[in-house]
Design an enzyme around this catalytic site. Structure first.
Site, PDB file in Angstrom:
ATOM      1  N   VAL A 250       4.090 -21.040  26.567  1.00 18.96           N
ATOM      2  CA  VAL A 250       5.097 -20.625  27.281  1.00 18.96           C
ATOM      3  C   VAL A 250       4.377 -19.643  28.420  1.00 18.96           C
ATOM      4  O   VAL A 250       4.583 -19.832  29.691  1.00 18.96           O
ATOM      5  CB  VAL A 250       6.384 -19.883  26.570  1.00 18.96           C
TER       6      VAL A 250
ATOM      7  N   SER B 265       2.133  -8.339  32.131  1.00 19.86           N
ATOM      8  CA  SER B 265       3.521  -7.964  31.567  1.00 19.86           C
ATOM      9  C   SER B 265       4.714  -8.784  32.265  1.00 19.86           C
ATOM     10  O   SER B 265       4.449  -8.968  33.495  1.00 19.86           O
ATOM     11  CB  SER B 265       3.858  -6.595  31.628  1.00 19.86           C
TER      12      SER B 265
ATOM     13  N   LYS C  57      -2.002  -2.019  29.062  1.00 21.76           N
ATOM     14  CA  LYS C  57      -0.991  -2.630  28.732  1.00 21.76           C
ATOM     15  C   LYS C  57      -0.374  -2.398  27.579  1.00 21.76           C
ATOM     16  O   LYS C  57       0.771  -2.497  27.329  1.00 21.76           O
ATOM     17  CB  LYS C  57      -1.547  -4.182  28.835  1.00 21.76           C
TER      18      LYS C  57
ATOM     19  N   HIS D 126       1.722   0.609  28.063  1.00 21.96           N
ATOM     20  CA  HIS D 126       2.794   0.028  28.735  1.00 21.96           C
ATOM     21  C   HIS D 126       3.948  -0.304  27.676  1.00 21.96           C
ATOM     22  O   HIS D 126       5.028  -0.121  27.514  1.00 21.96           O
ATOM     23  CB  HIS D 126       2.579  -0.982  29.686  1.00 21.96           C
ATOM     24  N   ASN D 127       3.376  -1.108  26.757  1.00 21.37           N
ATOM     25  CA  ASN D 127       4.284  -1.713  25.505  1.00 21.37           C
ATOM     26  C   ASN D 127       4.684  -0.492  24.722  1.00 21.37           C
ATOM     27  O   ASN D 127       5.974  -0.595  24.503  1.00 21.37           O
ATOM     28  CB  ASN D 127       3.373  -3.044  24.689  1.00 21.37           C
TER      29      ASN D 127
ATOM     30  N   GLU E 182       7.437   0.913  26.523  1.00 24.07           N
ATOM     31  CA  GLU E 182       8.700  -0.029  26.647  1.00 24.07           C
ATOM     32  C   GLU E 182       9.359   0.215  25.038  1.00 24.07           C
ATOM     33  O   GLU E 182      10.665   0.225  25.228  1.00 24.07           O
ATOM     34  CB  GLU E 182       8.109  -1.472  26.580  1.00 24.07           C
TER      35      GLU E 182
ATOM     36  N   HIS F 262     -11.375  27.140   7.043  1.00 21.26           N
ATOM     37  CA  HIS F 262     -11.724  26.355   8.235  1.00 21.26           C
ATOM     38  C   HIS F 262     -11.698  27.352   9.503  1.00 21.26           C
ATOM     39  O   HIS F 262     -11.825  26.671  10.829  1.00 21.26           O
ATOM     40  CB  HIS F 262     -10.492  25.330   8.101  1.00 21.26           C
TER      41      HIS F 262
HETATM   42  P1  NBP Z   1       1.078 -17.853  21.789  1.00 24.32           P
HETATM   43  O1  NBP Z   1       0.535 -16.666  21.405  1.00 24.32           O
HETATM   44  O2  NBP Z   1       2.073 -18.637  20.955  1.00 24.32           O
HETATM   45  O3  NBP Z   1      -0.330 -19.067  21.651  1.00 24.32           O
HETATM   46  C1  NBP Z   1      -0.272 -20.246  21.596  1.00 24.32           C
HETATM   47  C2  NBP Z   1      -1.256 -20.926  22.498  1.00 24.32           C
HETATM   48  O4  NBP Z   1      -2.468 -20.758  21.643  1.00 24.32           O
HETATM   49  C3  NBP Z   1      -1.315 -22.464  22.647  1.00 24.32           C
HETATM   50  O5  NBP Z   1      -1.821 -22.703  23.560  1.00 24.32           O
HETATM   51  C4  NBP Z   1      -2.243 -22.784  21.384  1.00 24.32           C
HETATM   52  O6  NBP Z   1      -2.811 -24.050  21.283  1.00 24.32           O
HETATM   53  C5  NBP Z   1      -3.278 -21.881  21.432  1.00 24.32           C
HETATM   54  N1  NBP Z   1      -4.156 -21.697  20.224  1.00 24.32           N
HETATM   55  C6  NBP Z   1      -4.066 -21.111  19.254  1.00 24.32           C
HETATM   56 BR1  NBP Z   1      -2.383 -20.825  18.468  1.00 24.32          BR
HETATM   57  N2  NBP Z   1      -5.043 -21.234  18.289  1.00 24.32           N
HETATM   58  C7  NBP Z   1      -5.845 -21.709  19.012  1.00 24.32           C
HETATM   59  C8  NBP Z   1      -7.446 -21.890  18.821  1.00 24.32           C
HETATM   60  N3  NBP Z   1      -8.065 -21.523  17.700  1.00 24.32           N
HETATM   61  N4  NBP Z   1      -8.226 -22.672  19.834  1.00 24.32           N
HETATM   62  C9  NBP Z   1      -7.675 -22.992  21.021  1.00 24.32           C
HETATM   63  N5  NBP Z   1      -6.108 -22.599  21.443  1.00 24.32           N
HETATM   64  C10 NBP Z   1      -5.595 -21.919  20.403  1.00 24.32           C
HETATM   65  O7  NBP Z   1       1.553 -18.360  23.144  1.00 24.32           O
HETATM   66  P2  NBP Z   1       2.234 -17.500  24.435  1.00 24.32           P
HETATM   67  O8  NBP Z   1       3.522 -16.763  23.536  1.00 24.32           O
HETATM   68  O9  NBP Z   1       2.426 -18.104  25.450  1.00 24.32           O
HETATM   69  O10 NBP Z   1       1.372 -16.121  24.787  1.00 24.32           O
HETATM   70  C11 NBP Z   1      -0.134 -16.303  25.135  1.00 24.32           C
HETATM   71  C12 NBP Z   1      -0.787 -15.250  25.123  1.00 24.32           C
HETATM   72  O11 NBP Z   1      -0.132 -14.191  26.203  1.00 24.32           O
HETATM   73  C13 NBP Z   1      -0.806 -14.266  23.591  1.00 24.32           C
HETATM   74  O12 NBP Z   1      -1.989 -13.562  23.695  1.00 24.32           O
HETATM   75  C14 NBP Z   1       0.475 -13.394  24.156  1.00 24.32           C
HETATM   76  O13 NBP Z   1       0.269 -12.118  23.166  1.00 24.32           O
HETATM   77  C15 NBP Z   1       0.272 -13.071  25.321  1.00 24.32           C
HETATM   78  N6  NBP Z   1       1.727 -12.591  26.158  1.00 24.32           N
HETATM   79  C16 NBP Z   1       2.829 -13.143  25.835  1.00 24.32           C
HETATM   80  C17 NBP Z   1       3.919 -12.617  26.417  1.00 24.32           C
HETATM   81  C18 NBP Z   1       5.363 -13.077  25.749  1.00 24.32           C
HETATM   82  O14 NBP Z   1       6.185 -12.423  26.576  1.00 24.32           O
HETATM   83  N7  NBP Z   1       5.251 -14.134  25.266  1.00 24.32           N
HETATM   84  C19 NBP Z   1       3.947 -11.666  27.392  1.00 24.32           C
HETATM   85  C20 NBP Z   1       2.737 -11.248  27.509  1.00 24.32           C
HETATM   86  C21 NBP Z   1       1.661 -11.522  26.928  1.00 24.32           C
HETATM   87  P3  NBP Z   1      -1.972 -25.453  20.796  1.00 24.32           P
HETATM   88  O15 NBP Z   1      -0.881 -25.771  21.669  1.00 24.32           O
HETATM   89  O16 NBP Z   1      -3.078 -26.580  20.725  1.00 24.32           O
HETATM   90  O17 NBP Z   1      -1.518 -24.829  19.272  1.00 24.32           O
END
Ligand code: NBP
Length: 483
Positions: free
Chosen positions: A20, A136, A190, A193-194, A197, A459
């Site tokens: 996403v 964020s 960041k 920030h969280n 939040e 102490h």
């Molecule tokens: P996810 O955190 O759910 O991760 C899914 C992605 O990671 C997919 O593309 C998946 O590939 C890939 N992946 C995994 Br799982 N293991 C892997 C590996 N061993 N090698 C290569 N690719 C791998 O996705 P997200 O919710 O889009 O978040 C992405 C990052 O952004 C995270 O670190 C998250 O903490 C951060 N973040 C999220 C938000 C939010 O609101 N969701 C906000 C800010 C930051 P696949 O498709 O092949 O399984």
């Protein structure tokens, strides 16, 4: 749209990890005229993105990491948006093997800042730039303009900054993206920030709880109160969405949705990280800590089920003047929020000093004004406070915040006292008030603590009237010696 497999290095940026967040950021880059190379471990996600949104701009479809790297202009810039932790390490290793000195790897995931420090050092050894960038704004922000907090080497920001700034949110024409400092600083801020939040959400939750249980308001009435508050000093994204959530009706039962959601809050970990880091740095982030613990308490289902119905003791009367009490809650919320932010910014100052990052807190407040979850009018006041005095010891001392707290202090005390007398939990309101009272106190009971520590552990303690350390011979003749 261009969908092709190519060896031509024409993409300005590559995004790997197209769940996403990654797919929305890739689309954001493309919509701003950048050619974006796409990669995901499972190719199906790449194709799904191109199928649904290939018209957003110029994409280069790739399947392997080698193909992906080959599609990028030099210095190559790759944004990793995969699950934080081991997955990020695996992707970095694959990329580093395929990239060349001078190339830039950006980790936009929610990495722990100590991992970022480690990764930056390891990649520097290999001649690669590593940028840990906090992002964020959730999925909507990723697509339409997030707040971006990139750390890493200054020279990498020269090659990267304009690209990131172009896709970030903008407030008054200023991008919500700036270079935060070296190595892990971007992910550190960041994380805080969280944490802020978490505190903000907990305070809003306590205000909602008081309006419901002390005044008996239903969800729609409370939604109206929050909408009204959103026109004043509390104006913020979180207050705005609170009103939206409270107004939502459940299609199945016809009740307000909030009344059918299980009251057990989950957490992914950044709040916990913030508190752990604050403990290590010795910074009292009581508002954030209470917020993390309040979520944990809500999720303690076994204990809650067993404790339901325990004695409350004699309870006080509900507020007689609902309008006055609603205004009291608003002021208490604002004062508590000021304390939570003051604590968070103190933690940033402490982290910055510990790691030598030189984080500019005014610049940070500036980029949090838009795009991110804690975006608010309020951030302008924080920016002004640090612009006026970059060394400000605490935000609550800045004239604007000092006056805001003074204007709300009576309300704040009434709310905490009333909640206590009604048996309504207000951990964040109460701890923020105690923090404020603690900071402004002439004398704290820590003198007694020091005496006890000296008694059982030798102490030592300092005296108010002499330099140096002292020890009382507690098990001897109880005379005092210099330590
Ligand atoms: P996810 O955190 O759910 O991760 C899914 C992605 O990671 C997919 O593309 C998946 O590939 C890939 N992946 C995994 Br799982 N293991 C892997 C590996 N061993 N090698 C290569 N690719 C791998 O996705 P997200 O919710 O889009 O978040 C992405 C990052 O952004 C995270 O670190 C998250 O903490 C951060 N973040 C999220 C938000 C939010 O609101 N969701 C906000 C800010 C930051 P696949 O498709 O092949 O399984």
């Amino acid at each position: 749209m261009t969908v092709e497999r190519t060896e031509n290095p024409r993409a300005q940026i590559g995004v790997t990890g197209l769940a996403v967040m990654g797919s929305n950021i890739a689309r954001n880059f493309a919509r701003h005229g950048h050619t974006v190379a796409l990669h995901n471990r499972s190719v199906a996600k790449t194709d799904a993105l191109l199928e649904a949104h290939g018209d957003d701009g110029d994409f280069v479809r790739t399947e392997t990491i080698e193909e992906f790297v080959a599609a990028l202009q030099k210095p190559r810039r790759v944004l990793i948006m995969v699950k934080a932790g081991a997955a990020t390490d695996a992707v970095i290793e694959e990329l580093a093997n395929a990239m060349e000195p001078g190339d830039i790897i950006i980790d936009g995931g929610n990495a722990l800042y100590t991992d970022t420090i480690r990764r930056e050092a390891a990649l520097r050894e290999r001649g690669l730039h590593f940028v840990g960038a906090g992002i964020s704004g959730g999925e909507e922000g990723a697509l339409n303009g997030p707040s971006i907090m990139p750390g890493g080497p200054t020279e990498s920001y020269e090659a990267l900054g304009p690209l990131l700034e172009s896709i970030s949110a903008h407030v008054d024409g200023t991008p919500c993206c700036t270079h935060i400092g070296p190595d892990g600083s971007g992910h550190f801020v960041k994380m805080v920030h969280n944490g802020i939040e978490y505190a903000d959400m907990q305070l809003i939750g306590e205000a909602y709880n008081l309006l419901r249980d002390a005044l008996g308001y239903d969800a729609t009435t409370i939604a109206d109160v929050f909408s009204e508050w959103n026109t004043g000093t509390l104006e913020s994204y979180l207050i705005e969405i609170t009103a939206d959530v409270l107004r939502q009706t459940d299609a199945t039962t016809g009740k307000p949705l909030v009344d059918v959601i299980v009251d057990a809050a989950e957490q992914k970990g950044t709040g916990r990280w913030t508190v752990k880091s604050a403990l290590d740095l010795g910074v009292p982030v009581t508002g954030i800590a209470e917020a993390v613990f309040a979520r944990a308490l809500s999720g303690s289902r076994t204990q809650r089920a067993a404790a339901r119905g325990l004695a409350s003791g004699a309870l006080g009367d509900k507020p007689a003047d609902a309008t006055q009490f609603t205004e009291d809650i608003r002021r208490a919320l604002y004062a508590s929020k000021i304390v939570a932010y003051a604590q968070g910014f103190d933690q940033i100052a402490a982290g910055s000093a510990e790691y030598g990052w030189n984080v500019d807190r005014a610049a940070l407040a500036t980029i949090w004004r838009g795009g991110c979850i804690i975006r608010a009018q309020f951030l302008n006041r924080i920016k002004e406070a640090y612009d006026a005095d970059p060394q400000l010891p605490s935000l609550i001392l800045a004239p604007y915040f000092r006056e805001a707290i003074e204007a709300g202090i009576d309300s704040w005390r009434r709310v905490v006292a009333t909640a206590t007398m009604l048996g309504i939990p207000v951990p964040a309101f109460a701890s923020s008030l105690s923090y404020y009272d603690g900071l402004r106190a002439e004398r704290l009971p820590a003198a007694l603590t020091q005496g006890q520590r000296d008694f059982f552990g030798a102490h030592t303690y300092e005296r108010i009237d002499a330099d140096g350390k002292f020890h009382t011979l507690w098990s001897g003749d109880r005379s005092e010696i210099r330590a």
